[in-house]
Design a protein around this motif. Structure first.
Motif: not given
Length: 1001
Positions: A92-96, A116-121, A137-147
């Motif tokens: 949850n990116a909102s924590l930061f 977390v949905p709507n709480e990403g990049f 060293y995480n398990r992020f996949h291809d759609n991490i940058l789709s913002y």
């Protein structure tokens, strides 16, 4: 007046600054950190104990993994790598968001799967000052940058070692307009799609694409980055041809890393167009042949060149002299030859680092050839021939490594010039058979020494301590010498920051000094194979809190293994075999997560603890030769990662747990116990099993039909049980089998002819444990590059930075097998060369299958003490490697095949106590060495070494009828028996006719 105004201005500035942050972190940031902590820990988690929610006066800027600005007091850095206890979670990116001035956020090694949905990049775009984001060293996949929201402040992004795959599109990074460093290594990318004229990543300076699936076409894509200075495409396939034009478009590139990739050798001829290049590594790229004399030699700005771990050969080309700016040259692990003195190395006057190790240099290296190299700081010339002469370096060295060298002359003492070196940080003189007293002067002369390796020499006498405190030294290896006397009592005081200590294989006596409790940074300790005694003191277990590896094998230590207040929570390898330890397993061990334990050959008693099954990472257990009793706990079945299990030579009872079916287990030794019952389903799914040793127990029932599922099985030892039934034909499907012992059981029926389908060929994986790293550990050693602050330091730390001075398991794979009339113990590598079948002492019947003669690789065959009939197959003459052949104590008949004299490796031959007939084989080759005991108990055998000459009737009888000679009834015995019976009956009838009295009786 002016000075007074100045000080008033300073006070006002300080007051303004303190109004923002001198009195601690903001309350909203403190609360946000506590909320972060709650999301990190599971209900039982205890990470981040300094993040105190109870004490409101606790200063959060002093909390671990948090850094604040000295000016504003706001949080600017949060380092939460390897923190989340909830694996495979979502972030949850909102924590930061409360940390508005944060510049550096590290979330690496947490195994996040996504946001977390709507709480990403897109939420991180609100952190307008964020410059560094580390998600590797995480398990992020291809759609991490789709913002689409821009994160303009970000300068460094690390997405290496995640689950990305397929193509990268440059437009994926358009939201990072000011990005300067991008790390995408360790994924599964195979293409980088770029567009001419694109302004995305226009400020990119560093790009890491290592350890992916890129082809050589990747270089064409790199031309769109006008600011790119450093490119790492190591450990890729790089298939295809690299063109000169592609390289010319990268002429602004300063550092190119190709290590571990497969590249065409023509690259070295084309690379001259990269005129700005100052660092080039083609380490381990599969290159061979002579170094080209054009291309790479024209790189006038080149400062660091790594050609190591290839297959280059020939002499170093003269054009090497063109590289006047070269500071680092590594040509180790190649096949260069010729005379180094005649090469151009001496003209490289800027050289600071030179590695010539492990080449085929025909002439001895004369170190005086390097007299011109006044800037030299590191020399590595392992495994070469060295002439020291009276050479003295023109500068003070930092690294000197000459391991496994052949020194000139009879002088076997350390090089004299080392007496005049005072700035050494690393010394390696191992494996040289150097003699004399321990060279304490090396320590006294170099107060900043960090690594000392003198292993496998012949230094004698006591280990003399230097006079001065040595806080810098972290690794000492003096193993495999002839050092005697006690370990100095002040050892732990002189070397307080030791991390790795290996004093094994010497002749040290006495106890471990109490000063060892000062070694609070100790990670690896090996004192094995000495004459040390005493107990393991309680305070050691309280102070060695960083210890990962402890080996005290082959000494005379006694008492309990460890006291009850055991505190070595990081200990993973505990090897205490071959001592006099006693008592039960300490319950304090239950909190450890061991990888390997070896307590074999002590006097431990009691039952195997059930909590051992909770050690989820346990890979090797060796508890052989103790006095353990009771059943094998079912809980051990939970050890899914176990590869080696040795509980042999104890008093264990009960049945083998049927749940023992780990697919990864390789070696099982349960022999010499009191185990009973059938084998049932134990090991049924253990497809990786190489060794199954169940001999000398009370097992009953049949060999299970599923035995063929053990497709990797090489050693099957079931000797001396109460097994019965037929030998199943499923054994014939174990094509990797090399040792089969079913002797001293109650097997019946024929010998399966299909055993000939097994080659019984020697294999190289029997003695290999093959589980976790057994013979090499992972304690990091600083790469020599790092001492010189070279650009290659980080790369080669990953490639070569393992400290290999510690052996993890000494209890090698060991089995007993009877051959040549004796029981031998085969241990270690010799197992890879032994093969044999022992079916002796059963109730096997029928003829010996002639097909067994096709097992040409077998070394021992024992079919003695059965009920076998028929003749000895002539095909046995094909057993060219056989050393022991025992067919004694059966009902074999006919003639011994004369062709057996062709078995030139045969050392033991036994056919005693059968019904064999005719002459013994000719007394030639190996058969000239066999005495009467090989043939005794065969009344119709004749010829040397028996004391019975062969007569013509005997010879004829032995050869009579061809097939009759091979029949169940031996014809010689038949004729003699018939004649005696006929005479007896005829005599009795005659007497009855002549005497009426006897007739009435």
């Amino acid at each position: 007046m002016k000075l007074g105004c100045f000080w008033w201005w300073v006070v006002l500035v300080l007051v303004q600054s303190c109004s923002n942050g001198c009195f601690g972190c903001l309350e909203q940031e403190r609360l946000a950190l506590l909320q972060l902590k709650a999301s990190i820990n599971d209900p039982n988690g205890n990470n981040l104990p300094t993040w105190n929610s109870v004490n409101k006066d606790s200063e959060c800027c002093n909390w671990e993994r948090v850094n604040c600005s000295n000016i504003t007091g706001r949080v600017v850095q949060i380092l939460l790598g390897t923190m989340w206890t909830k694996a495979d979670g979502y972030l949850n990116a909102s924590l930061f968001l409360p940390f508005e001035e944060m510049k550096h956020l590290d979330l690496s090694f947490n195994l996040f799967r996504g946001w977390v949905p709507n709480e990403g990049f897109e939420r991180l775009s609100m952190l307008s000052k964020l410059e560094v984001l580390d998600l590797h060293y995480n398990r992020f996949h291809d759609n991490i940058l789709s913002y689409s929201t821009e994160i303009a402040s970000l300068k460094k992004l690390d997405l290496s070692y995640n689950n990305f795959s397929g193509s990268i599109h440059i437009q994926d990074f358009k939201i990072f307009s000011n990005l300067e460093e991008l790390y995408l290594g360790g994924n599964k990318f195979d293409d980088f799609v770029t567009m001419e004229g694109s302004k995305s990543l226009s400020k990119l300076k560093i790009l890491d694409l290592s350890s992916n699936n890129f082809s050589a076409r990747i270089l064409e894509s790199m031309a769109v980055f006008p600011s790119l200075k450093i490119l790492n495409i190591g450990h890729n396939k790089l298939e295809g041809l690299i063109t000169t034009e592609e390289l010319r478009r990268l002429n602004n590139l300063e550092q190119l890393f190709l290590h571990g990739s497969s590249i065409d050798k023509s690259f070295l001829r084309k690379v001259e167009v990269m005129t700005s290049l100052n660092v080039l590594t083609v380490h381990n790229c599969g290159l061979d042949g002579n170094l080209p004399t054009q291309g790479w030699c024209e790189l006038q700005n080149l400062q660091e060149l790594d050609l190591s771990h290839n297959n280059f050969e020939g002499i170093l080309p003269s054009c090497l002299a063109n590289l006047k700016s070269l500071r680092v040259l590594d040509i180790s692990y190649n096949h260069f030859n010729g005379n180094i003195a005649q090469s151009q190395l001496s003209s490289l006057t800027s050289l600071e680092y030179l590695s010539l190790s492990n080449n085929h240099l025909l002439n001895q290296i004369t170190l005086s050839s390097f007299s011109n190299l006044s800037n030299l700081k590191a020399i590595l010339s392992d495994n070469n021939k060295i002439v020291f002469e009276t050479w003295t370096p023109a500068s003070q060295l930092k690294v000197f490594s000459m391991s496994k060298c052949s020194f000139n002359g009879l002088n076997k003492t350390p090089p004299k010039f080392l007496h005049y070196q005072y700035h050494l940080l690393e010394i390696d003189l191992s494996h040289n058979n150097l003699t004399g007293k321990f060279p304490t002067w090396l320590l006294e002369n170099n107060p900043k020494l960090e690594v000392l390796s003198l292993r496998n020499n012949s230094f004698v006498g006591p280990f003399l301590m230097p006079y001065h405190f040595h806080p810098s030294i972290t690794s000492i290896d003096i193993s495999d010498n002839i050092l005697t006397g006690p370990i100095p009592t002040n050892f732990g005081i002189i070397f307080p920051n030791l991390e790795n200590l290996n004093m094994s294989r010497n002749e040290f006596q006495g106890s471990i000094p109490t000063s060892f409790e000062n070694l609070v940074s100790l990670k690896a300790l090996d004192l094995s194979n000495n004459c040390l005694s005493g107990t393991i003191l309680e305070h050691f277990s309280m102070s060695w809190t960083s210890l990962t590896y402890l080996k005290l094998s082959y000494n005379n230590f006694s008492g309990q293994i460890f006291p009850s207040n055991f505190n070595l929570t990081k200990l993973q390898f505990l090897l205490l075999d071959n001592n006099n330890f006693s008592g039960k397993f300490p319950s304090s061990f239950s909190s450890n997560d061991f990888l390997s334990i070896d307590f074999s050959n002590n006097t431990l008693f009691g039952m195997l603890p059930r909590w051992m099954g909770n050690m989820s990472n346990l890979g090797e257990i060796s508890l052989a030769k103790n006095q353990l009793e009771g059943p094998i706990p079912m809980e051990l079945c939970k050890l899914v990662g176990i590869t080696f299990l040795d509980l042999s030579e104890n008093n264990l009872s009960g049945s083998i747990p049927s749940c023992f079916n780990s697919s990864g287990i390789k070696h099982v030794h349960l022999n010499n116990n009191r185990l009973s019952g059938p084998i049932a389903s134990a090991f049924r799914n253990s497809s990786s099993l190489v060794t199954l040793n169940l001999r000398d127990n009370n097992l009953t029932g049949n060999i299970p039909d599923w035995i063929d599922s053990l497709s990797s099985l090489s050693i099957l030892l079931l000797k001396a049980n109460h097994l019965e039934g037929r030998i199943p034909v499923q054994l014939c499907l174990l094509h990797n089998l090399s040792m089969l012992d079913l002797s001293y059981n109650e097997f019946s029926g024929p010998i399966p002819p299909c055993l000939s389908n097994i080659s019984f060929m020697a294999t190289n994986h029997i003695s290999d444990f093959g589980g976790i790293s057994i013979f090499k550990n992972n304690f990091k050693k600083k790469s020599p590059f790092a001492y010189l602050e070279t650009k290659l330091a980080n790369i080669r730390d990953e490639e070569l930075g393992n400290f290999y001075s510690f052996l993890l398991v000494d209890a090698k794979q060991e089995v007993e097998f009877t051959t040549k009339g004796r029981t031998y113990s085969y241990q270690g590598d010799i197992l890879n060369y032994m093969s044999g079948i022992d079916l002796s002492c059963n109730r096997l019947a029928g003829e010996i299958p002639s097909e067994l003669g096709s097992i040409s690789n077998i070394h021992a065959l024992n079919l003695s003490h059965n009920n076998l009939i028929g003749s000895i197959p002539t095909t046995f003459s094909n057993l060219k490697k056989i050393e022991s052949l025992d067919l004694s104590c059966n009902n074999l008949g006919g003639r011994i095949p004369p062709q057996l004299t062709e078995l030139t490796s045969l050392e033991v031959f036994k056919v005693a106590h059968n019904n064999l007939s005719g002459p013994t084989p000719d007394r030639k080759a190996q058969f000239g060495t066999f005495d009467e005991s090989s043939y005794e108990g065969n009344p119709l055998l004749c010829g040397a070494p028996l004391h019975k000459e062969c007569t013509e009737p005997t010879m004829l009888a032995a050869d009579y009828g061809g097939e009759e000679a091979d029949s169940f009834i031996d014809m010689d015995i038949f004729y003699i028996t018939f004649a005696v019976a006929y005479t007896t009956v005829l005599g009795t009838i005659s007497l009855l006719c002549m005497n009426p009295y006897w007739r009435q009786i």
